[in-house]
Motif scaffolding. Sequence first.
Motif, short mmCIF file in Angstrom:
data_model
loop_
_atom_site.label_atom_id
_atom_site.label_comp_id
_atom_site.label_asym_id
_atom_site.label_seq_id
_atom_site.Cartn_x
_atom_site.Cartn_y
_atom_site.Cartn_z
N ALA A 178 0.85 -1.20 0.00
CA ALA A 178 0.00 0.00 0.00
C ALA A 178 0.88 1.24 0.00
O ALA A 178 0.69 2.17 -0.79
CB ALA A 178 -0.91 -0.02 1.22
N THR A 179 1.88 1.24 0.87
CA THR A 179 2.78 2.40 0.93
C THR A 179 3.49 2.58 -0.40
O THR A 179 3.59 3.69 -0.93
CB THR A 179 3.84 2.18 2.03
N LEU A 180 3.93 1.47 -0.97
CA LEU A 180 4.61 1.54 -2.27
C LEU A 180 3.73 2.25 -3.28
O LEU A 180 4.14 3.21 -3.95
CB LEU A 180 4.95 0.13 -2.74
N GLY A 181 2.48 1.79 -3.36
CA GLY A 181 1.55 2.41 -4.28
C GLY A 181 1.43 3.90 -4.01
O GLY A 181 1.50 4.74 -4.93
N ALA A 182 1.32 4.24 -2.74
CA ALA A 182 1.18 5.65 -2.36
C ALA A 182 2.39 6.45 -2.82
O ALA A 182 2.27 7.56 -3.34
CB ALA A 182 1.01 5.75 -0.85
N ILE A 183 3.57 5.84 -2.66
CA ILE A 183 4.80 6.55 -3.08
C ILE A 183 4.68 6.94 -4.55
O ILE A 183 4.86 8.09 -4.93
CB ILE A 183 6.02 5.64 -2.85
N PHE A 184 4.27 5.97 -5.38
CA PHE A 184 4.19 6.27 -6.81
C PHE A 184 3.13 7.33 -7.08
O PHE A 184 3.32 8.22 -7.90
CB PHE A 184 3.91 4.99 -7.60
N TYR A 210 3.74 10.65 -9.26
CA TYR A 210 3.15 11.15 -10.52
C TYR A 210 2.38 12.44 -10.30
O TYR A 210 2.31 13.29 -11.17
CB TYR A 210 2.33 10.06 -11.24
N SER A 211 1.79 12.58 -9.09
CA SER A 211 1.12 13.87 -8.82
C SER A 211 2.14 15.00 -8.91
O SER A 211 1.91 16.03 -9.54
CB SER A 211 0.50 13.84 -7.43
N LEU A 212 3.29 14.73 -8.30
CA LEU A 212 4.36 15.73 -8.32
C LEU A 212 4.74 16.05 -9.76
O LEU A 212 4.86 17.20 -10.17
CB LEU A 212 5.56 15.15 -7.57
N PRO A 225 -0.45 4.84 10.38
CA PRO A 225 -0.90 5.42 9.11
C PRO A 225 -0.23 6.75 8.81
O PRO A 225 0.25 6.97 7.68
CB PRO A 225 -2.41 5.61 9.35
N LEU A 226 -0.14 7.61 9.81
CA LEU A 226 0.51 8.91 9.58
C LEU A 226 1.92 8.70 9.10
O LEU A 226 2.38 9.30 8.12
CB LEU A 226 0.51 9.71 10.89
N LEU A 227 2.60 7.75 9.76
CA LEU A 227 3.97 7.45 9.37
C LEU A 227 4.01 7.01 7.90
O LEU A 227 4.82 7.51 7.11
CB LEU A 227 4.51 6.32 10.26
N MET A 228 3.06 6.14 7.54
CA MET A 228 3.02 5.66 6.15
C MET A 228 2.82 6.82 5.19
O MET A 228 3.50 6.95 4.17
CB MET A 228 1.91 4.62 5.99
N LEU A 231 7.56 11.47 1.24
CA LEU A 231 9.02 11.54 1.11
C LEU A 231 9.48 10.68 -0.07
O LEU A 231 10.12 11.15 -1.01
CB LEU A 231 9.67 11.05 2.40
N GLY A 232 9.02 9.42 -0.03
CA GLY A 232 9.44 8.47 -1.07
C GLY A 232 9.04 8.98 -2.44
O GLY A 232 9.83 8.98 -3.39
N GLY A 233 7.85 9.51 -2.53
CA GLY A 233 7.39 10.01 -3.81
C GLY A 233 8.30 11.09 -4.33
O GLY A 233 8.72 11.10 -5.49
N PHE A 234 8.68 12.00 -3.41
CA PHE A 234 9.59 13.08 -3.79
C PHE A 234 10.90 12.51 -4.34
O PHE A 234 11.36 12.88 -5.42
CB PHE A 234 9.86 13.97 -2.58
N LEU A 235 11.43 11.55 -3.61
CA LEU A 235 12.71 10.95 -4.02
C LEU A 235 12.57 10.31 -5.39
O LEU A 235 13.34 10.55 -6.31
CB LEU A 235 13.16 9.92 -2.99
#
Lengths: 116, 941, 512
Positions: free
Chosen positions: B420-426, B430-432, B510-513, B519-523
């Motif tokens: 789930a987190t992985l998906g969120a990262i992506f 893409y939003s970015l 959840p907040l942590l995720m 963060l991950g998305g930005f990276l």
Amino acid sequence: MEILVAISVGVMTSCGVFLVLRSSTFTVVVGLTLLSYAVNVFLLSMGRLKVGAPAIIDPAAEQYADPLPQALVLTAIVIAFGMTAFVIVLALKARGELGNDHVDGRDFTRNKEEGS
Amino acid sequence: MIESNFALPLAVLLPLVGGLIAALSARYKRSAPVWCAMLATLAVLVLLIPAMPKVFAGETLIQSWVWIPNIGLDFAFRLDGLSLLFTLMILVIGLLVILYTRVYLSENDSPGRFFGCFLLFMSSMLGVVLSENLLLLVVFWEMTSLSSFLLISFWQYREDARQGARMALAITAMGGLALLGGVLLTGEMVGSYNLTEVLAAGDVIRAHPWYVPTLILILLGVFTKSAQFPFHFWLPHAMAAPTPVSAYLHSATMVKAGIFLLARLFPAFSGSHEWLWIVSTIGMLTLLLGAFTALFKHDLKGLLAYSTISHLGLITLLFGLGTQLAAVAAIFHIINHATFKASLFMVVGIIDHESGTRDMRKLNGLLKHMPHVAVLAIIAAAAMAGVPLLNGFLSKEMFFDQAIVASRGSAWALAIPVLATLGAIFSVAYSLRFVHDVFFNGEPVNLPRTPHEPPTSMRIPVDFLVIICLVVGILPALTVGPILAVAVEATLQGSPPPYSLAIWHGFNVPLLMSALALLGGFLVYCVRRHLFAWHEKFLEKIDARFVYNSAIESLQRLATALTRWFDRGSLQHMLGWTLGVAALLGFAGFYSAKAPLFGNRELMKYDPVALIAFGGLILASISTVVLHRKRMISLIMLGVVGLLVSLGFAKLSAPDLALTQLSVEIVTVVLLMLTLFFLPQYSPPPSSSWRIGRDAVWAIGLGCGAAILTLAVLTRDLLPISDYFLKNSVPGGGGKNVVNVILVDFRGYDTLGEIVVLALAGLGIYAMLRDVRLNVSMTDLEGRPWSREFQSPILQNVSQLLFPLIFLIAAFIFLRGHNLPGGGFIAGLIASLAIVLQYLGNGVEWTDARLRIDMHHLIAGGLFFAIGTGLVAMALGYPFLTSAFTYLNWPIVGKFEIASAMMFDLGVFLVVIGSTVMILVQLGKLNLLQAVPSKRPGGDN
Amino acid sequence: MTHWIILPVLMPLVGGLLQLLTQRCGLPAQRVLGLVLTGGLVALSIWVLVMGQSGVTQVYNLGNWPAPFGIVLVLDRLAAMMLLLTSVLAMATLSYASIMRVDGQGPHFHVLFQLQLFGLNGAFLTGDVFNLFVFFEVLLLASYGLVLHGSGAARTRAGLHYVVINLIGSTLFLFAVGALYGAVGTLNIADMAVKVAEAPAERSGLITAAGLLLLMVFGLKAAMFPLYLWLPRAYANTSAPVAALFAIMTKVGLYAIVRVHGTVFAQGAGELAGLHIPWVLGGGLVTLLMAALGVLAARGLREQVAYLALASVATLLVAIGLNRPDSLAAGLYYLIHSTLLTAAFFLLADLIAQNRGTASDQFATPALLPTGKGFGIAFFFAVVALTGIPPLSGFVGKIMILDAAMAHPWRWIVLPGVLVSSFLILIAMARSTSFLFFRPQQAENQTEDVQADDLPHKSAMWCVATLLVAAPLLVVLAGDMMAFTTETVTQLQAVPAYIEAVLRNPLTGGGK
């Protein structure tokens, strides 16, 4: 006797079928005519076979052949006649419009590989 | 209930009517359709208001009319929290899209067609969410596929639009059919198609042996509609549609139909292992695939399409988890996704509209060109990424929370939160990209047009939606709280679980995720260049569309091959099959019934004459086949067969048949000879030996069949009805010749049909020969020209002499027919022979000149007599064709019986003459006409 | 004695006679006469249908001879329904033929047309197997004439095949009827049901064989796999009105199966009961798939419509093969739908083909768009209806048949079969739609705009439209229609009542 009639019906059917499966219209028509003979004899025999007992009311006669199949055969003969006439003329028309008398309007040269 | 609220069907019918008006109004005023659409939508909204309080009070409005009681298909509608939520989404977003489209459409787009289809879609979508009856739901479901086909292919001239439309239709309609199957099975399981019963019967359904197939069929419907893996690929290609369509169908409504069904049937089907595994797995796969692919799409709409896919996957996954709170999260996310995704699509539309491209490699730094739009886009995108203080954040938190709950299940269920987190990262990535590439990131690269702010009416809808994103994000409880509550209640068919819509739940996993995701998305976005390169290298080629296309193509090829093979337009082929089936069925008949083949009736002893007749018959038929390549000879053999048949008839005590057969035989042979004149004298080269063999097998097989059938009957006694005819022939029919009485009286109706056949044959042949053109060699086989002279003097005199004689015979045969062998038919044939003889003997002109009868009239007259006889009986109050007879004393002949049936027989007589002569003479004339060698080639007309 | 039973047969017969006599008066007169006659037939059929609503099976002893010795006409709801359907169809096709001047392409069109109706109505009304044969011959010979009406090599070839294959069919018909007579000694359908029921067991093989042969003959007419090969080319190559009228021809075969086999081999027949059912169901399913593939493989619109017609016949075979009251009722509903809509589509295809000029109806040629008014909508409408997509009648009929199939042991074959075939047809029709009606390039340069809007086409479109209206009507009235067809099936399956009515019908004046 019955066996003989049965066999002759069978033979006429076979011959008819074989001719119907040929590739030229005239032969097909001949085959159809044979088939109609076969079915007429078959129909008549469905009233069982009787010799010398026509279904014509006559005080002297002690037994009669079954008249109903005879009537059916008569109708069948007439209809078959009409049909034969129609299909043979159609064969003429086909020859006129397709240029040959192959049932599929094919040239006989191409017939072999294309025919089923 | 119905009178207290407005009738729900109106909600569905109003847009439909509006659509019709819109389509028609276009030709009068270009802007008319828009107003039609708006009015229709607004009207439905207004009509809905009075019903809302009840729904918010937790009521379920059901309005039902009987439609097809036989199968339990009611015209039934249902308004509860869930359907209200969807109805509002459909209407509100619909309204915004209409407003937006007003300026979007260009000059050469027809607004009539657009809004017609648009409203058609809206009404079917409303139908889906408002249906109470599952079959009705399927009806509307398929209609959404249909109308979306029309909308996607709106720009028909674009190949991609047509392809995309066809693909979308194929996939979603396939799902629709599967759904139909599932619904039918459900109906059979539950005993009703009405949701009320179905939702209450969850336990029955889950316990039923059909549960799994039914579930799979229904899920097929859901997954295809909601673009779930592996059916997701149609959605990106549907982006060829005008952007308003994408904004409406492919973000807010149609793709949500599948999700809606998932929520609808949640109580009935969820809660099993199959449900958990299938739904959540598919959901997770779709979520990841979508999020991942979206990052690599350079086309803005492509990016949005894949992000939609991934969000739909997320919702599916939530439903798959099956807990009540997961359902809450799912529904909440449905609302949020609809708002931010629709607004983003509209933004893309604006950009496309104002700058002329959607390619992110060209679009850069639009911030300074269209600041307002930029702000909107940034907020919406942030919501999509799940940034705090926006609605996307809240539902995503809930999702993470549920992911964790699910992970407690088993050891490797821990994968769920991780993925789930992985998906969120992506999705953050893409939003970015969406924001940064388009609005910052340097200067635009040679755009077709210089971009600027859009017209207001294009912007207002976006404003509105973005404000919703904000408001919901900040004050969730006050805004979506109530509707969410009732929607959840309706979905679960029970009181919703406790949940809080607060923004702040304190520091928790959840907040942590979420933090990780941001963060991950930005990276990820920072290293995008390498990722793109890597993607170019390995993954660019992979596209489910190719699979789809090749599948369709091979299907096409299969269909073509099979059809061309089977339906090859060869007479012999079809005859082969037909006769084969006859043999098969005959065999199957005897085989299936475990009865003896033959009976045990003692057989008749052989009769010498019959022996000769039938023996000869067999020989003659065989020789007909053997000689069939020499046509004239085989024709003669055929004649011999006919003669022997009539001999056999005579022997088997059927004199009428013998006579008829004889006369028909003659005419037939004459006929065939006439035609043989135009046909090649010799048959084509013999067919291949294996073919002859095969046909021989066919022939012998069927021959045996016929023989067996005959014998099977002849070895059993007859249980006849014929005694009746023998008894009643004289008293009832007034004739001693029973066969003839049957023909003209007992079964006169058959004979009527029979002469109609004959008449038709005559007319049909006349019609055919009119335009026949033949070129025949005017020479015989040895090349000698045919004899020019048509009549030999001898034949001439003889025929003229014979004419009256033959006619007398005909009359005689006709008159005696009722009591002795004979009758109208035979007489007719003989008479026509007399006439034909005249044609042969004296030529056509001579005979035509003397014989001033149009054969048409003869036929008509014959029919008239035959029918007339019947009608007279009717006039006297008796049934058609009832006969009457009396005896009268003729001077010479003496006591003579005259039956009304004889009038009928006279009709037969005339028709026979008419048709026969018409046929033969037509052929003869053709013959004559061709005697002048024609220059025309054979088949040129 | 109620004479009105025979009127539906007599009227077209006399009509044919009149047409024959008025040859000289020229086509316009014949057109008027034909339309008047057919219109009269429609009115008559409506009246007969109303009379038939009593639910009592009406019997008419021709020649005032008692059954089974004389020939009887039997009129029940089913027969009445078929009569009305036929006459309505005839009206539409005849008007089309008159408007488009198809009847002028050769002699005797109107005579043949009326006698075709004579044959059809006779076949629907008769209660005697051999008489059924006779009327089959009548309607066949008339249809031969109509199929060949006009000219063209392809038409002649297809016609030749059609004629020969049906001649074989007639021969087999005689074999079957003869064998049945030889086995049970009667020709009357009702009497045959009685005799078959009480026939000695050692004859069951003979009777079964004869019954199956008869089924095959009807299957040939109904175009059941593998006997449908004559259909696609014959329908695709003949003139449009004839093809449209022939939408009823296949139904005659289906009707004969329901009437003859449904009566003779009903429950009363003991171990012989329903001997045809598995063949019909199996054959129907195979036909359905082959037809769907054919629709996919079609090269031209006419061929495609012909295969669509085949698919609808196949669906009907399935409905009959399921052999349950509800499936039969649904089948009758579907029969009405498919007959009218197929006809409409044939006419529409013809208009489109003419409108596309040289491109005709071929998919292969570079797309030329039909420019006639309303073509697009009409086409889309017909496609939706015939493909069985909601919300038109095709879909309703299909789900009703499937709903009936749910309770049948073969459900796991029937359900996928029907769904898959509908899917294939859907794909195919989506392609034809986009091919025929989607502009390939934005600039609309119509090279050939063949008399797009001239008067005949406009009024011909009205014929099509009137037939198309049936689709929504059937949907709206589905409830009532089903009520009617259900009653019809109830009467159809009450075989003892049928037998009673036929064999005990009082004669006029107590007979002779």
